[in-house]
Design a protein around this motif. Structure first.
Motif, PDB file in Angstrom:
ATOM      1  N   TYR A 172     -53.059  -8.468 -87.626  1.00 43.17           N
ATOM      2  CA  TYR A 172     -53.992  -9.065 -86.672  1.00 43.17           C
ATOM      3  C   TYR A 172     -53.369 -10.325 -86.073  1.00 43.17           C
ATOM      4  N   GLU A 173     -53.743 -10.613 -84.843  1.00 41.32           N
ATOM      5  CA  GLU A 173     -53.225 -11.808 -84.185  1.00 41.32           C
ATOM      6  C   GLU A 173     -53.819 -13.068 -84.799  1.00 41.32           C
ATOM      7  N   ASN A 174     -55.106 -13.021 -85.114  1.00 41.82           N
ATOM      8  CA  ASN A 174     -55.785 -14.177 -85.700  1.00 41.82           C
ATOM      9  C   ASN A 174     -55.985 -13.987 -87.200  1.00 41.82           C
ATOM     10  N   ASN A 175     -55.753 -15.040 -87.923  1.00 38.54           N
ATOM     11  CA  ASN A 175     -55.897 -14.975 -89.377  1.00 38.54           C
ATOM     12  C   ASN A 175     -57.361 -15.112 -89.792  1.00 38.54           C
ATOM     13  N   THR A 176     -57.693 -14.428 -90.862  1.00 45.48           N
ATOM     14  CA  THR A 176     -59.010 -14.590 -91.479  1.00 45.48           C
ATOM     15  C   THR A 176     -58.821 -14.847 -92.970  1.00 45.48           C
ATOM     16  N   ILE A 177     -59.830 -15.443 -93.562  1.00 44.60           N
ATOM     17  CA  ILE A 177     -59.851 -15.650 -95.011  1.00 44.60           C
ATOM     18  C   ILE A 177     -60.986 -14.798 -95.556  1.00 44.60           C
ATOM     19  N   GLY A 178     -60.657 -13.895 -96.460  1.00 43.33           N
ATOM     20  CA  GLY A 178     -61.690 -12.956 -96.869  1.00 43.33           C
ATOM     21  C   GLY A 178     -61.687 -12.602 -98.334  1.00 43.33           C
ATOM     22  N   HIS A 179     -62.520 -11.628 -98.648  1.00 42.97           N
ATOM     23  CA  HIS A 179     -62.607 -11.123-100.016  1.00 42.97           C
ATOM     24  C   HIS A 179     -62.826  -9.616 -99.972  1.00 42.97           C
ATOM     25  N   ILE A 180     -62.566  -8.975-101.099  1.00 47.94           N
ATOM     26  CA  ILE A 180     -62.596  -7.511-101.191  1.00 47.94           C
ATOM     27  C   ILE A 180     -63.680  -7.071-102.163  1.00 47.94           C
ATOM     28  N   ARG A 181     -64.313  -5.953-101.817  1.00 44.57           N
ATOM     29  CA  ARG A 181     -65.263  -5.312-102.729  1.00 44.57           C
ATOM     30  C   ARG A 181     -64.969  -3.815-102.753  1.00 44.57           C
ATOM     31  N   VAL A 182     -64.880  -3.258-103.946  1.00 44.03           N
ATOM     32  CA  VAL A 182     -64.628  -1.822-104.107  1.00 44.03           C
ATOM     33  C   VAL A 182     -65.765  -1.226-104.923  1.00 44.03           C
ATOM     34  N   SER A 183     -66.347  -0.151-104.403  1.00 42.81           N
ATOM     35  CA  SER A 183     -67.463   0.505-105.087  1.00 42.81           C
ATOM     36  C   SER A 183     -67.319   2.014-104.948  1.00 42.81           C
ATOM     37  N   GLY A 184     -66.925   2.675-106.033  1.00 43.96           N
ATOM     38  CA  GLY A 184     -66.774   4.129-106.005  1.00 43.96           C
ATOM     39  C   GLY A 184     -65.735   4.563-104.995  1.00 43.96           C
ATOM     40  N   ALA A 185     -66.167   5.337-104.001  1.00 46.63           N
ATOM     41  CA  ALA A 185     -65.252   5.846-102.976  1.00 46.63           C
ATOM     42  C   ALA A 185     -65.166   4.926-101.765  1.00 46.63           C
ATOM     43  N   ARG A 186     -65.663   3.698-101.886  1.00 49.56           N
ATOM     44  CA  ARG A 186     -65.707   2.789-100.739  1.00 49.56           C
ATOM     45  C   ARG A 186     -64.934   1.498-101.005  1.00 49.56           C
ATOM     46  N   PHE A 187     -64.198   1.084 -99.977  1.00 52.38           N
ATOM     47  CA  PHE A 187     -63.459  -0.179-100.002  1.00 52.38           C
ATOM     48  C   PHE A 187     -63.974  -1.047 -98.854  1.00 52.38           C
ATOM     49  N   PHE A 188     -64.220  -2.323 -99.143  1.00 50.64           N
ATOM     50  CA  PHE A 188     -64.693  -3.251 -98.113  1.00 50.64           C
ATOM     51  C   PHE A 188     -63.854  -4.525 -98.139  1.00 50.64           C
ATOM     52  N   TYR A 189     -63.536  -5.018 -96.942  1.00 48.41           N
ATOM     53  CA  TYR A 189     -62.952  -6.349 -96.792  1.00 48.41           C
ATOM     54  C   TYR A 189     -63.830  -7.126 -95.819  1.00 48.41           C
ATOM     55  N   TYR A 190     -64.206  -8.347 -96.204  1.00 47.34           N
ATOM     56  CA  TYR A 190     -64.995  -9.221 -95.344  1.00 47.34           C
ATOM     57  C   TYR A 190     -64.177 -10.484 -95.092  1.00 47.34           C
ATOM     58  N   GLY A 191     -63.815 -10.724 -93.830  1.00 39.77           N
ATOM     59  CA  GLY A 191     -62.979 -11.874 -93.517  1.00 39.77           C
ATOM     60  C   GLY A 191     -63.544 -12.711 -92.384  1.00 39.77           C
ATOM     61  N   VAL A 192     -63.319 -14.020 -92.450  1.00 38.85           N
ATOM     62  CA  VAL A 192     -63.810 -14.934 -91.417  1.00 38.85           C
ATOM     63  C   VAL A 192     -62.687 -15.875 -90.989  1.00 38.85           C
ATOM     64  N   ALA A 193     -62.756 -16.301 -89.729  1.00 40.27           N
ATOM     65  CA  ALA A 193     -61.747 -17.220 -89.194  1.00 40.27           C
ATOM     66  C   ALA A 193     -62.278 -18.646 -89.207  1.00 40.27           C
ATOM     67  N   SER A 194     -62.933 -18.996 -90.294  1.00 40.67           N
ATOM     68  CA  SER A 194     -63.448 -20.362 -90.427  1.00 40.67           C
ATOM     69  C   SER A 194     -63.547 -20.700 -91.909  1.00 40.67           C
ATOM     70  N   PRO A 195     -63.610 -21.981 -92.221  1.00 41.69           N
ATOM     71  CA  PRO A 195     -63.713 -22.387 -93.630  1.00 41.69           C
ATOM     72  C   PRO A 195     -65.150 -22.478 -94.128  1.00 41.69           C
ATOM     73  N   PHE A 196     -66.107 -21.987 -93.346  1.00 39.31           N
ATOM     74  CA  PHE A 196     -67.510 -22.227 -93.666  1.00 39.31           C
ATOM     75  C   PHE A 196     -68.184 -21.080 -94.416  1.00 39.31           C
ATOM     76  N   GLY A 197     -67.429 -20.036 -94.726  1.00 38.28           N
ATOM     77  CA  GLY A 197     -68.018 -18.930 -95.479  1.00 38.28           C
ATOM     78  C   GLY A 197     -68.601 -17.854 -94.581  1.00 38.28           C
ATOM     79  N   TRP A 198     -68.837 -16.681 -95.191  1.00 41.69           N
ATOM     80  CA  TRP A 198     -69.255 -15.499 -94.438  1.00 41.69           C
ATOM     81  C   TRP A 198     -70.595 -15.697 -93.728  1.00 41.69           C
ATOM     82  N   ASN A 199     -71.616 -16.151 -94.429  1.00 39.93           N
ATOM     83  CA  ASN A 199     -72.952 -16.274 -93.836  1.00 39.93           C
ATOM     84  C   ASN A 199     -72.991 -17.298 -92.709  1.00 39.93           C
ATOM     85  N   ASN A 200     -72.371 -18.449 -92.915  1.00 41.06           N
ATOM     86  CA  ASN A 200     -72.382 -19.493 -91.893  1.00 41.06           C
ATOM     87  C   ASN A 200     -71.565 -19.100 -90.669  1.00 41.06           C
TER      88      ASN A 200
END
Length: 400
Positions: A79-107
């Motif tokens: 990706y051109e822009n960096n994000t800071i994220g975390h990973i969640r794996v559940s059964g047959a599903r993989f998720f990555y949630y990343g944001v381009a800010s230091p304020f956390g996912w919800n904010n």
């Protein structure tokens, strides 16, 4: 008296062995996976599944060596822009949630910063769904032997694969064996990868899926079988879950957030789950009301305010495509009942009707859930040994 005790003991063992076999069979049946379902294992950036394997940077979401089956399709996804994220794996599903800010996912959602969600399903088509909000460039670096051509907003992959990138709300270009997906500021883009070469489903269903994805109308796909259920999300924010499973009745709850316009929900059901055969009638209800049956083509082009469905029967699978005209929270019921005419049918047909191929059906028998022949062979051998031992004990008792 001694003989009586011996035979009581033998009888108890004889009764216990088949019961144990049934328990073992049921246990294996419950924890196994059907042909559509895999299972991810994740450790230190390595994601390993039954169908899909890759490496991922847990912070940035950069993916390397994305492989479906034995074929590596993308050497790297960056990706051109960096994000800071975390990973969640559940059964047959993989998720990555990343944001381009230091304020956390919800904010980040509230403050309008760029964010990225990556969803991967371990199934034969290797679904990889990247959703990006805000301005960015997603770079798909193709592996050796993979070619790409652009057709409107769809990238067609060929060579070692027969696959697609379905792009919504973004601008794709191809240069030097790399696909660039440019997203826009203050907009949410979606890129869905599917490798259909490994999916053994009728051509009519494949064509329906491809056309629906090209039109951005396929909301999701659910697999329901004796060994498990899985839902693949093709529209971000759409969710579905199986809420009831009875002999002749399945109930699915569907909901969506931020989804505008109608979507198609594809449900693939093992016919044993509905006790469904050529003498049965299929009933599909939307929010408690029986809905009309139409053709696959009508469903893809549908813009009606009324829910409707199309059905296709293939060996042991019934594929039901349901058009959902609007979203909040809905309930879909799929039922089967004996047909008075002796042929399977659905609700009254909407305009266009269904083709003979779509309404055709085949009687099939499933051995799923039954103990294996090897298991019963072992049981039979044990029974023979017990009987022989009993006879020997009886002779010994007489001689004494």
């Amino acid at each position: 008296m001694k003989m009586k005790r011996v035979w009581i003991l033998l009888l108890a063992i004889l009764l216990a062995v088949p019961a144990t076999a049934s328990i073992a069979s049921a246990s294996g049946h419950q924890h196994g996976h059907s042909g559509y379902l895999g299972y991810f294992e994740y450790s230190n950036g390595e994601v390993k599944g039954k169908f899909v394997n890759f490496q991922v940077n847990s912070k940035s979401g950069v993916i390397e060596n994305y492989t479906v089956g034995n074929t590596t399709i993308f050497e790297k996804i960056s990706y051109e822009n960096n994000t800071i994220g975390h990973i969640r794996v559940s059964g047959a599903r993989f998720f990555y949630y990343g944001v381009a800010s230091p304020f956390g996912w919800n904010n980040t959602h509230k403050m309008g910063y760029m964010w990225r969600v990556i969803m991967v399903h371990d199934n034969p088509v290797g679904v990889l769904h990247i959703v990006t909000h805000g301005q960015d460039v997603i770079k798909y670096h193709l592996a050796q032997g993979i070619n790409a051509t652009l057709s409107n907003s769809t990238v067609v992959l060929s060579g070692k694969v027969s696959a697609y990138l379905f792009i919504s709300n973004a601008l794709p270009t191809i240069q030097n064996n790399t696909i660039y997906i440019k997203t826009r500021n203050n907009a949410t883009a979606s890129v869905i990868f599917i490798d259909e070469v490994n999916l053994n489903i009728p051509k009519k269903i494949k064509n329906m899926e491809i056309k629906s994805l090209q039109k951005h109308k396929l909301g999701g796909e659910m697999y329901i079988g004796p060994k498990g259920t899985d839902f693949v999300n093709y529209t971000y924010g759409m969710n579905a879950k199986l809420t009831m499973k009875e002999k002749n009745h399945l109930q699915i709850q569907v909901s969506a957030q931020g989804v505008k316009g109608g979507r198609i929900m594809l449900i693939n059901v093992n016919r044993t789950m509905l006790n469904y055969n050529s003498s049965m009638r299929l009933i599909v209800k939307f929010d408690g009301k029986e809905i009309n049956k139409t053709s696959m083509n009508n469903l893809i082009n549908c813009s009606s305010s009324q829910a409707m469905y199309a059905v296709y029967n293939n060996n042991d699978t019934v594929s039901i495509a349901i058009y959902i005209p609007h979203f909040s929270e809905h309930v879909i019921d799929v039922e089967s009942e004996a047909s008075s005419s002796g042929t399977s049918s659905g609700g009254s047909s909407a305009s266009g009707g269904t083709s003979n191929a779509e309404s055709s059906n085949e009687n099939t028998k499933s051995s799923e859930g039954m103990p294996s022949p090897m298991l019963w062979g072992i049981v039979a051998a044990i029974i023979v040994i017990i009987i022989v031992a009993g006879v020997a004990v009886a002779k010994k008792s007489k001689s004494n």
